[in-house]
Design a protein around this motif. Structure first.
Motif, short mmCIF file in Angstrom:
data_model
loop_
_atom_site.label_atom_id
_atom_site.label_comp_id
_atom_site.label_asym_id
_atom_site.label_seq_id
_atom_site.Cartn_x
_atom_site.Cartn_y
_atom_site.Cartn_z
N UNK A 102 0.82 -1.20 0.00
CA UNK A 102 0.00 0.00 0.00
C UNK A 102 0.85 1.24 0.00
N UNK A 103 0.21 2.38 -0.14
CA UNK A 103 0.93 3.65 -0.12
C UNK A 103 0.17 4.74 0.59
N UNK A 104 -0.94 4.37 1.24
CA UNK A 104 -1.72 5.34 2.01
C UNK A 104 -1.40 5.14 3.49
N UNK A 105 -0.78 6.12 4.14
CA UNK A 105 -0.39 5.94 5.55
C UNK A 105 -1.54 5.55 6.46
N UNK A 106 -2.71 6.17 6.26
CA UNK A 106 -3.85 5.88 7.13
C UNK A 106 -4.33 4.45 6.93
N UNK A 107 -4.41 4.00 5.67
CA UNK A 107 -4.83 2.63 5.40
C UNK A 107 -3.83 1.62 5.96
N UNK A 108 -2.56 1.89 5.76
CA UNK A 108 -1.54 0.98 6.26
C UNK A 108 -1.54 0.93 7.78
N UNK A 109 -1.77 2.06 8.43
CA UNK A 109 -1.83 2.08 9.89
C UNK A 109 -3.02 1.26 10.39
#
Length: 366
Positions: A102-109
Motif C-alpha cells: 500500500x501507499x496510504x499511511x492511514x490505510x496501512x496504519x
C-alpha cells in the motif's frame, strides 16, 4: 563470492546530515525485537501464491527458528476483505510476519492495527514487488521513487503497531535510478521514520520492459552494494535477498556481516535442503536435523484438521512436492501427490502412500 566494493558514503545532498544521528545509533531493543532479530538471521521470503498458511506450517515443521513471511496482502484488502481468509494462521507458525502492500499511511496504519490484534510478530511493508498491478496501485517497487512517502507510511505503521516491529523490504532501485545514490538515501529517510530492520533484494527492478518473473532473474545482483549499507548504517539490521540458493551461501553472507539472509524460491522448491539443518547451522540449536519423513508424519494431523474444515488436499500438498527434492524417490513422491491430491476423496492416506513410494525407492537404491 565477489568481495564488496570499497565503502562509498553518499553525498550530503542525498542524505541530509540532520538525519544521520538518528540512523547511526543502535535503538534500544525490546524483548520481542531481540527475538525477531535472532529469527531474522534466516527468513523465507514472502512469495505470492506460495507462502500461504499451509506452506508456512510445513516450513515451521522443518525449522523452529526461521522467520516466516506471509504472501503480500494489500492494506485495502485487509480493511475491506475477509480477515479470517486473508490473515488467518496457525499458532505453530510463530515467529510469523505479515507483509502489507500500500501507499496510504492511514490505510496501512489501520491494517497494521488489525495485524497486531491478530497476533503477528512483525508487519513488513512491501517496497519491492514490480508487477503491473502493484504499480497501478502505487505500491511495491515503484515506491523506491518516493522515499518520503515510504517514510510517512512507515511512521504511521510503527505508531499503530506499538511494541510490534515494522520492517521494510525493498530493491536497490528501479529503472534508470542509480542504486549507489538511491539506496542509501532511501535507507536514511525511512530509518529516520523509525524503521530499524530492512531486507534488501539486491537487484534493481525494471518497471518498464521486464515482467515480474524476469525481474527475479535478469537485473544483475549487487550484493556488494547491499553489504556497504551494513557498514554505512550501523544502527540498522540489514538482511540480503535475491538469488540465494543454499544454506552454505546463507552462512557465507552472515559471515560477511549481514544481519540476516532471506531465501525465496530455493526454500520453496527444496525446503528440506534449506530449512532442515537451519536450526543447527544458523541458530546453534542442539539436536538432529529434521527428517523429511518425520515432517510427513507431523503433517498428517494438520491435514486431517484442514480437510475437516473444508480444505482440499491439493491446496496443502502442492507446497510439499519439493520435500524430497534431490533424494531417491523424489519423482515417485511428486507423481503420487500430483496425480491424486486433486480428487474429491483424497486424504491423508494418499500422503502416506506417497511416503511409502519414497521409502521403496530409497530401499531399492541402497
Amino acid at each position: 563470492m565477489a568481495q564488496p566494493a570499497p565503502l562509498c558514503y553518499p553525498s550530503p545532498s542525498l542524505i541530509p546530515f540532520e538525519l544521520l544521528p538518528a540512523v547511526t545509533q543502535v535503538p534500544t531493543d525490546t524483548e520481542n525485537s531481540l527475538t525477531l532479530s535472532r529469527s531474522a538471521r534466516l527468513s523465507v521470503a514472502p512469495m505470492m501464491d506460495w507462502t500461504d498458511r499451509h506452506c508456512r506450517y510445513l516450513h515451521r515443521l522443518l525449522s523452529r527458528h526461521v522467520l516466516l513471511y506471509t504472501e503480500m496482502v494489500t492494506a485495502p484488502a485487509v480493511l475491506h476483505g475477509d480477515p479470517d481468509h486473508l490473515l488467518g494462521f496457525d499458532a505453530a507458525e510463530h515467529p510469523v510476519a505479515l507483509q502489507l502492500g500500500g501507499s496510504d499511511p492511514a490505510e496501512l496504519a489501520a491494517a497494521t492495527k488489525i495485524a497486531v490484534a491478530r497476533g503477528y510478530d512483525e508487519v513488513n511493508l512491501n517496497v519491492g514487488c514490480p508487477s503491473d498491478r502493484v504499480q497501478s496501485g502505487r505500491f511495491g517497487a515503484v515506491l523506491m521513487q518516493e522515499p518520503a512517502l515510504v517514510a510517512a507510511c512507515a511512521a504511521a505503521m510503527q505508531e499503530a503497531a506499538g511494541d510490534v516491529e515494522v520492517t521494510v523490504k525493498c530493491r536497490i532501485g528501479v529503472d534508470e535510478q542509480e542504486p549507489r545514490e538511491v539506496l542509501p538515501d532511501f535507507l536514511a529517510r525511512v530509518s529516520a521514520a523509525g524503521i530499524r530492520r530492512f531486507s534488501i533484494h539486491a537487484r534493481k527492478a525494471w518497471l518498464q520492459g521486464l515482467s515480474p518473473k524476469e525481474n527475479r532473474d535478469i537485473p544483475p545482483l549487487d550484493y556488494g552494494l547491499a553489504l556497504e549499507m551494513v557498514g554505512l548504517f550501523p544502527g540498522l539490521e540489514i538482511s540480503v535477498n535475491g538469488g540465494i540458493a543454499s544454506l552454505d551461501a546463507a552462512e557465507e553472507f552472515l559471515d560477511q556481516g549481514f544481519h540476516g539472509v532471506m531465501i525465496g524460491r530455493a526454500a520453496y522448491h527444496s525446503p528440506t535442503d534449506i530449512l532442515a539443518a537451519a536450526d543447527r547451522r544458523i541458530y546453534g540449536a542442539p539436536g538432529p536435523d529434521r527428517d523429511p519423513f518425520d515432517v510427513v508424519e507431523a503433517m498428517i494431523p494438520y491435514i486431517e484438521a484442514q480437510l475437516a474444515a473444508g480444505q482440499r488436499l491439493n491446496r496443502i500438498t502442492r507446497h510439499m512436492l519439493g520435500l524430497f527434492a534431490g533424494r531417491p524417490g523424489a519423482r515417485q513422491w511428486r507423481r503420487v501427490l500430483s496425480e491424486g491430491a486433486h480428487l474429491p476423496d483424497a486424504g491423508p492416506a494418499l500422503v502416506l502412500e506417497a511416503r511409502d513410494a519414497v521409502l521403496q525407492a530409497q530401499n531399492a537404491a541402497a
